[in-house]
Design a protein around this motif. Structure first.
Motif, mmCIF file in Angstrom:
data_model
loop_
_atom_site.group_PDB
_atom_site.id
_atom_site.type_symbol
_atom_site.label_atom_id
_atom_site.label_comp_id
_atom_site.label_asym_id
_atom_site.label_seq_id
_atom_site.Cartn_x
_atom_site.Cartn_y
_atom_site.Cartn_z
ATOM 1 N N ARG A 51 89.054 51.518 1.020
ATOM 2 C CA ARG A 51 88.184 50.341 1.004
ATOM 3 C C ARG A 51 88.154 49.666 -0.366
ATOM 4 O O ARG A 51 87.555 48.607 -0.527
ATOM 5 C CB ARG A 51 86.761 50.766 1.418
ATOM 6 N N VAL A 123 82.233 42.134 0.553
ATOM 7 C CA VAL A 123 83.492 41.406 0.383
ATOM 8 C C VAL A 123 84.523 42.002 1.337
ATOM 9 O O VAL A 123 84.738 43.215 1.353
ATOM 10 C CB VAL A 123 83.994 41.478 -1.073
ATOM 11 N N HIS A 124 85.143 41.147 2.124
ATOM 12 C CA HIS A 124 86.094 41.587 3.148
ATOM 13 C C HIS A 124 87.432 41.977 2.506
ATOM 14 O O HIS A 124 87.836 41.377 1.502
ATOM 15 C CB HIS A 124 86.308 40.446 4.154
ATOM 16 N N PRO A 125 88.148 42.968 3.045
ATOM 17 C CA PRO A 125 89.469 43.328 2.497
ATOM 18 C C PRO A 125 90.422 42.141 2.385
ATOM 19 O O PRO A 125 91.233 42.078 1.459
ATOM 20 C CB PRO A 125 89.987 44.375 3.497
ATOM 21 N N PHE A 126 90.332 41.206 3.320
ATOM 22 C CA PHE A 126 91.162 40.004 3.239
ATOM 23 C C PHE A 126 90.894 39.246 1.947
ATOM 24 O O PHE A 126 91.820 38.737 1.305
ATOM 25 C CB PHE A 126 90.882 39.105 4.445
ATOM 26 N N GLN A 127 89.630 39.172 1.539
ATOM 27 C CA GLN A 127 89.281 38.472 0.300
ATOM 28 C C GLN A 127 89.870 39.181 -0.912
ATOM 29 O O GLN A 127 90.354 38.525 -1.841
ATOM 30 C CB GLN A 127 87.759 38.382 0.154
ATOM 31 N N LEU A 181 94.872 41.714 7.853
ATOM 32 C CA LEU A 181 93.508 41.866 7.353
ATOM 33 C C LEU A 181 92.503 40.877 7.934
ATOM 34 O O LEU A 181 91.302 41.136 7.883
ATOM 35 C CB LEU A 181 93.489 41.755 5.821
ATOM 36 N N MET A 182 92.970 39.752 8.447
ATOM 37 C CA MET A 182 92.028 38.805 9.052
ATOM 38 C C MET A 182 91.579 39.330 10.411
ATOM 39 O O MET A 182 92.396 39.800 11.198
ATOM 40 C CB MET A 182 92.681 37.437 9.233
ATOM 41 N N PRO A 183 90.277 39.254 10.710
ATOM 42 C CA PRO A 183 89.825 39.627 12.058
ATOM 43 C C PRO A 183 90.481 38.743 13.110
ATOM 44 O O PRO A 183 90.896 37.613 12.824
ATOM 45 C CB PRO A 183 88.312 39.380 11.995
ATOM 46 N N ASP A 192 82.778 30.332 10.985
ATOM 47 C CA ASP A 192 82.745 31.582 10.237
ATOM 48 C C ASP A 192 83.147 31.332 8.785
ATOM 49 O O ASP A 192 84.164 30.684 8.516
ATOM 50 C CB ASP A 192 83.704 32.590 10.874
ATOM 51 N N LEU A 194 84.535 33.244 6.630
ATOM 52 C CA LEU A 194 85.853 33.781 6.304
ATOM 53 C C LEU A 194 86.961 32.835 6.765
ATOM 54 O O LEU A 194 88.004 32.716 6.121
ATOM 55 C CB LEU A 194 86.032 35.162 6.941
ATOM 56 N N ARG A 250 79.009 39.018 3.634
ATOM 57 C CA ARG A 250 78.180 39.824 4.531
ATOM 58 C C ARG A 250 77.001 40.365 3.743
ATOM 59 O O ARG A 250 77.140 40.757 2.585
ATOM 60 C CB ARG A 250 78.978 41.005 5.106
#
Length: 251
Positions: A51, A123-127, A181-183, A192, A194, A250
């Motif tokens: 992560r 913070v999302h993994p994509f970011q 990585l993007m949902p 959204d 993101l 988030r």
């Protein structure tokens, strides 16, 4: 030493030193550097939790260096020493930033947001991956181009084809980041945050900006104070974009 000071110092060193040429020995040495970079990135990834923000970028970028290493070993790029030299110089700048942070030293401004936010739960993994790509393309690539021209005694136009080869690999990386990585669309909608963030950064624009920044730095190569100032400004600007890309989404 700041980014600008390092750039000016390297420019001065290259001015004083003769070119070492682009023969087979130089090409072999550059390919070996790519191999060492790949090995070090594997070690970095193996020592980080999944992560972690650096791990998110490192996993993606490792695929690029592995592909570059494979193509060099297979004789791609028409034996171009400059492609191997640029690929090695480029990747080493990322590793320099990681080493500096690990040792408690001050990393370039473009990388600091990612190092500071790497464990933020919102913070999302994509970011994380996109912020790493922003730092690497926006800051590291122009300076790697500069260093490669100096090392091989080339003019910018002579390096443009090699720049495009490396850039094509990075465009593939950005596509993989989005795919992996993007949902999925079932979890996102047009409102959204993101989704909006993903559309705010383009690898094509970043590549164009990197080439323009390199040309600007190259024009200042004989003026060390101005070169240092320009490199510092580039570092800070890319770092600002990185902070925006890492805005927590988030709660």
């Amino acid at each position: 030493m700041t980014t600008g000071e390092q750039t000016a110092a390297r420019a001065a060193q290259r001015t004083a030193a003769p070119s070492v040429g682009q023969g087979p020995a130089r090409r072999t040495a550059a390919a070996a550097r790519v191999g060492r970079v790949t090995a070090e990135m594997r070690l970095i990834g193996g020592g980080l939790p999944g992560r972690d923000g650096i791990a998110a970028f490192n996993r993606m970028y490792l695929t690029v260096t592995e592909e570059l290493e494979r193509r060099l070993a297979a004789g791609h790029f028409d034996g171009r020493t400059a492609t191997a030299e640029l690929g090695a110089a480029f990747a080493e700048r990322y590793l320099d930033a990681v080493r500096a942070d690990t040792a408690g030293h001050r990393a370039p401004a473009c990388w600091r947001p990612l190092f500071r936010m790497r464990r933020h739960p919102a913070v999302h993994p994509f970011q994380f991956a996109l912020a790493g790509l922003n730092a690497h393309l926006g800051h590291d690539l122009p300076l790697a181009l500069f260093d490669t021209c100096r090392a091989l005694d080339l003019l910018p136009d002579e390096l443009e084809g090699d720049f495009e080869r490396i850039g094509d690999l990075l465009t593939g990386l950005e596509e993989r980041i989005r795919e992996d990585l993007m949902p999925g669309p079932d979890l996102l909608d047009v409102a959204d945050p993101l989704t909006h963030l993903a559309g705010s950064w383009s690898p094509e624009r970043a590549r164009g900006g990197a080439w323009a920044a390199f040309r600007g730095l190259w024009a200042l190569r004989a003026f060390a104070p101005l070169l240092e100032e320009a490199a510092e400004g580039l570092d800070a600007t890319v770092g600002f974009a990185g902070r925006c890309l890492l805005t927590p989404l988030r709660s």
